[in-house]
Design a protein around this motif. Structure first.
Motif, PDB file in Angstrom:
ATOM      1  N   UNK A   7      19.833  -6.014   7.817  1.00 57.83           N
ATOM      2  CA  UNK A   7      18.301  -6.329   7.890  1.00 57.83           C
ATOM      3  C   UNK A   7      17.292  -5.409   8.266  1.00 57.83           C
ATOM      4  N   UNK A   8      17.813  -4.445   9.009  1.00 61.61           N
ATOM      5  CA  UNK A   8      17.020  -3.239   9.403  1.00 61.61           C
ATOM      6  C   UNK A   8      16.814  -2.280   8.087  1.00 61.61           C
ATOM      7  N   UNK A   9      17.883  -2.023   7.338  1.00 60.26           N
ATOM      8  CA  UNK A   9      17.740  -1.369   6.192  1.00 60.26           C
ATOM      9  C   UNK A   9      17.124  -2.025   5.086  1.00 60.26           C
ATOM     10  N   UNK A  10      17.021  -3.501   5.016  1.00 55.57           N
ATOM     11  CA  UNK A  10      16.364  -4.130   4.023  1.00 55.57           C
ATOM     12  C   UNK A  10      14.940  -4.095   4.288  1.00 55.57           C
ATOM     13  N   UNK A  11      14.345  -4.244   5.424  1.00 58.94           N
ATOM     14  CA  UNK A  11      13.038  -4.082   5.742  1.00 58.94           C
ATOM     15  C   UNK A  11      12.511  -2.877   6.115  1.00 58.94           C
ATOM     16  N   UNK A  12      13.187  -1.646   5.610  1.00 56.01           N
ATOM     17  CA  UNK A  12      12.501  -0.432   5.960  1.00 56.01           C
ATOM     18  C   UNK A  12      12.673   0.345   4.707  1.00 56.01           C
ATOM     19  N   UNK A  14      13.216   4.063   3.695  1.00 59.05           N
ATOM     20  CA  UNK A  14      13.652   5.404   4.298  1.00 59.05           C
ATOM     21  C   UNK A  14      13.310   5.692   5.457  1.00 59.05           C
ATOM     22  N   UNK A  15      13.520   4.497   6.316  1.00 59.41           N
ATOM     23  CA  UNK A  15      13.007   4.783   7.760  1.00 59.41           C
ATOM     24  C   UNK A  15      11.503   4.413   8.159  1.00 59.41           C
ATOM     25  N   UNK A  16      10.705   3.840   7.071  1.00 62.11           N
ATOM     26  CA  UNK A  16       9.594   3.391   7.385  1.00 62.11           C
ATOM     27  C   UNK A  16       9.508   1.998   7.234  1.00 62.11           C
ATOM     28  N   UNK A  17       8.923   1.420   8.353  1.00 63.71           N
ATOM     29  CA  UNK A  17       8.982  -0.220   8.317  1.00 63.71           C
ATOM     30  C   UNK A  17       7.821  -0.482   7.056  1.00 63.71           C
ATOM     31  N   UNK A  18       8.008  -1.704   6.615  1.00 61.73           N
ATOM     32  CA  UNK A  18       7.246  -2.163   5.414  1.00 61.73           C
ATOM     33  C   UNK A  18       6.700  -3.570   5.772  1.00 61.73           C
ATOM     34  N   UNK A  19       5.491  -3.917   6.229  1.00 63.98           N
ATOM     35  CA  UNK A  19       4.878  -5.097   6.366  1.00 63.98           C
ATOM     36  C   UNK A  19       4.868  -5.949   5.089  1.00 63.98           C
ATOM     37  N   UNK A  20       4.678  -5.429   3.939  1.00 60.13           N
ATOM     38  CA  UNK A  20       4.668  -6.047   2.827  1.00 60.13           C
ATOM     39  C   UNK A  20       6.269  -6.886   2.595  1.00 60.13           C
ATOM     40  N   UNK A  21       7.217  -6.271   2.748  1.00 60.96           N
ATOM     41  CA  UNK A  21       8.488  -6.784   2.815  1.00 60.96           C
ATOM     42  C   UNK A  21       8.710  -7.974   3.675  1.00 60.96           C
ATOM     43  N   UNK A  62       4.299  -7.816  -1.729  1.00 58.83           N
ATOM     44  CA  UNK A  62       4.878  -6.624  -2.300  1.00 58.83           C
ATOM     45  C   UNK A  62       4.313  -6.084  -3.521  1.00 58.83           C
ATOM     46  N   UNK A  63       3.783  -6.808  -4.479  1.00 55.56           N
ATOM     47  CA  UNK A  63       3.316  -6.399  -5.612  1.00 55.56           C
ATOM     48  C   UNK A  63       1.954  -5.745  -5.205  1.00 55.56           C
ATOM     49  N   UNK A  64       0.945  -6.166  -4.242  1.00 55.87           N
ATOM     50  CA  UNK A  64      -0.184  -5.586  -3.818  1.00 55.87           C
ATOM     51  C   UNK A  64       0.153  -3.996  -3.544  1.00 55.87           C
ATOM     52  N   UNK A  65       1.222  -3.929  -2.615  1.00 57.06           N
ATOM     53  CA  UNK A  65       1.640  -2.901  -1.926  1.00 57.06           C
ATOM     54  C   UNK A  65       2.200  -1.968  -3.003  1.00 57.06           C
ATOM     55  N   UNK A  66       2.997  -2.291  -3.873  1.00 55.15           N
ATOM     56  CA  UNK A  66       3.241  -1.522  -5.094  1.00 55.15           C
ATOM     57  C   UNK A  66       2.193  -0.827  -5.981  1.00 55.15           C
ATOM     58  N   UNK A  67       1.289  -1.895  -6.263  1.00 51.85           N
ATOM     59  CA  UNK A  67       0.100  -1.318  -6.997  1.00 51.85           C
ATOM     60  C   UNK A  67      -0.900  -0.365  -6.361  1.00 51.85           C
ATOM     61  N   UNK A  68      -0.955  -0.593  -4.855  1.00 53.65           N
ATOM     62  CA  UNK A  68      -1.738   0.118  -4.343  1.00 53.65           C
ATOM     63  C   UNK A  68      -0.958   1.803  -3.945  1.00 53.65           C
ATOM     64  N   UNK A  69       0.256   1.908  -3.968  1.00 52.55           N
ATOM     65  CA  UNK A  69       0.982   2.917  -3.934  1.00 52.55           C
ATOM     66  C   UNK A  69       0.866   3.659  -5.487  1.00 52.55           C
ATOM     67  N   UNK A  70       0.799   2.941  -6.366  1.00 54.02           N
ATOM     68  CA  UNK A  70       0.911   3.337  -7.959  1.00 54.02           C
ATOM     69  C   UNK A  70      -0.374   4.240  -8.030  1.00 54.02           C
TER      70      UNK A  70
END
Length: 89
Positions: A7-12, A14-21, A62-70
């Motif tokens: 769960x820790x790896x799924x919701x991070x 590279x060590x950064x937590x992701x609220x979008x996940x 998650x889609x909004x997060x990826x689009x904002x990174x893109x």
């Protein structure tokens, strides 16, 4: 690997937590619950448009997060500031 580690790896990322996940997981669970409720009450599957709407709702964080990174919209506007440290030599 235990469940907690997974769960820790799924919701991070590279060590950064992701609220979008986490939000995607919550909205997916809400979509599944509402779909199961509708199927239970009506004894029929909803039409394709309702399923498309549930899918869009579930994947939107998650889609909004990826689009904002893109498009580079996730950068901090104050990131251009630098700290200058003066030392006496």
């Amino acid at each position: 690997m235990g469940v907690i580690e997974w769960v820790r790896l799924a919701f991070s990322d590279n060590g950064q937590p992701s609220s979008s996940r986490v939000l995607t997981a919550a909205s997916t669970l809400a979509s599944i619950a509402s779909l199961l409720f509708v199927v239970w009450k009506t004894h029929a599957m909803p039409d394709g448009m309702a399923l498309t709407g549930l899918g869009a709702f579930a994947s939107s964080p998650y889609a909004v997060n990826r689009a904002s990174k893109m498009f580079g919209k996730d950068k901090d506007k104050d990131a251009d500031t630098t700290v200058v440290v003066k030392t006496n030599l």
